[in-house]
Design a protein around this motif. Sequence first.
Motif, PDB file in Angstrom:
ATOM      1  N   SER A 188       0.862  -1.068  -0.100  1.00  0.00           N
ATOM      2  CA  SER A 188       0.095  -0.014   0.143  1.00  0.00           C
ATOM      3  C   SER A 188       0.838   1.363   0.068  1.00  0.00           C
ATOM      4  CB  SER A 188      -0.924   0.038   1.334  1.00  0.00           C
ATOM      5  OG  SER A 188      -1.626   1.190   1.400  1.00  0.00           O
ATOM      6  N   TRP A 221      -0.480   4.149   1.195  1.00  0.00           N
ATOM      7  CA  TRP A 221      -0.896   5.262   2.023  1.00  0.00           C
ATOM      8  C   TRP A 221       0.011   5.149   3.248  1.00  0.00           C
ATOM      9  CZ3 TRP A 221      -4.307   8.086   0.432  1.00  0.00           C
ATOM     10  CH2 TRP A 221      -4.949   7.709  -0.517  1.00  0.00           C
ATOM     11  N   GLY A 226      -7.161   7.142   4.003  1.00  0.00           N
ATOM     12  CA  GLY A 226      -7.076   5.989   2.750  1.00  0.00           C
ATOM     13  C   GLY A 226      -6.569   4.964   3.562  1.00  0.00           C
ATOM     14  N   GLU A 240      -9.085   1.660   2.864  1.00  0.00           N
ATOM     15  CA  GLU A 240      -8.455   0.943   1.944  1.00  0.00           C
ATOM     16  C   GLU A 240      -9.107  -0.365   1.891  1.00  0.00           C
ATOM     17  OE1 GLU A 240      -4.166  -0.284   0.105  1.00  0.00           O
ATOM     18  OE2 GLU A 240      -4.457   0.308   2.215  1.00  0.00           O
TER      19      GLU A 240
END
Length: 143
Positions: A82, A84, A119, A123
């Motif tokens: 990810s 984020w 986020g 997610e």
Amino acid sequence: MRTEAQLFAGVTVFFAVTATGYGWASEDPAGTAVLVVAFLMAALVTFFLTVQYRRRGPRAQDRKDAEVADTAGPLDFFPADSAWPITVAGGACVMALGVVFGVWLLLMGLGVLGLGVFGMVFEHAGRHSPPGSPADGDVDEAR
């Protein structure tokens, strides 16, 4: 989780006795406050583990007659890579620079940090746990 709850209960009792004795023997409010906070944190973990044990029942690790195969099965969901966390770190860095260089940069960093946290939280919001996994909330009926 019964064993873990009992271990943390011992830690909770230790900090309660230590905080009481330290508060009575010394006149140091800071040290007493630290010990009281340590007691409260250990009590919180003890409470959580006790509730989880009562809600889910004994795990295979808590039973003496358990076999290795009793713990087999799907574990849970493990997310892929990810971006984020990098966004959160960048937002925190820009916020820290904003403390030095001005409020305008701090506010920009706060926005990037907020976007990154948002986020990360959402997610995998639409994801469902596999049946029988610990996150599903089902307790194995064969126990």
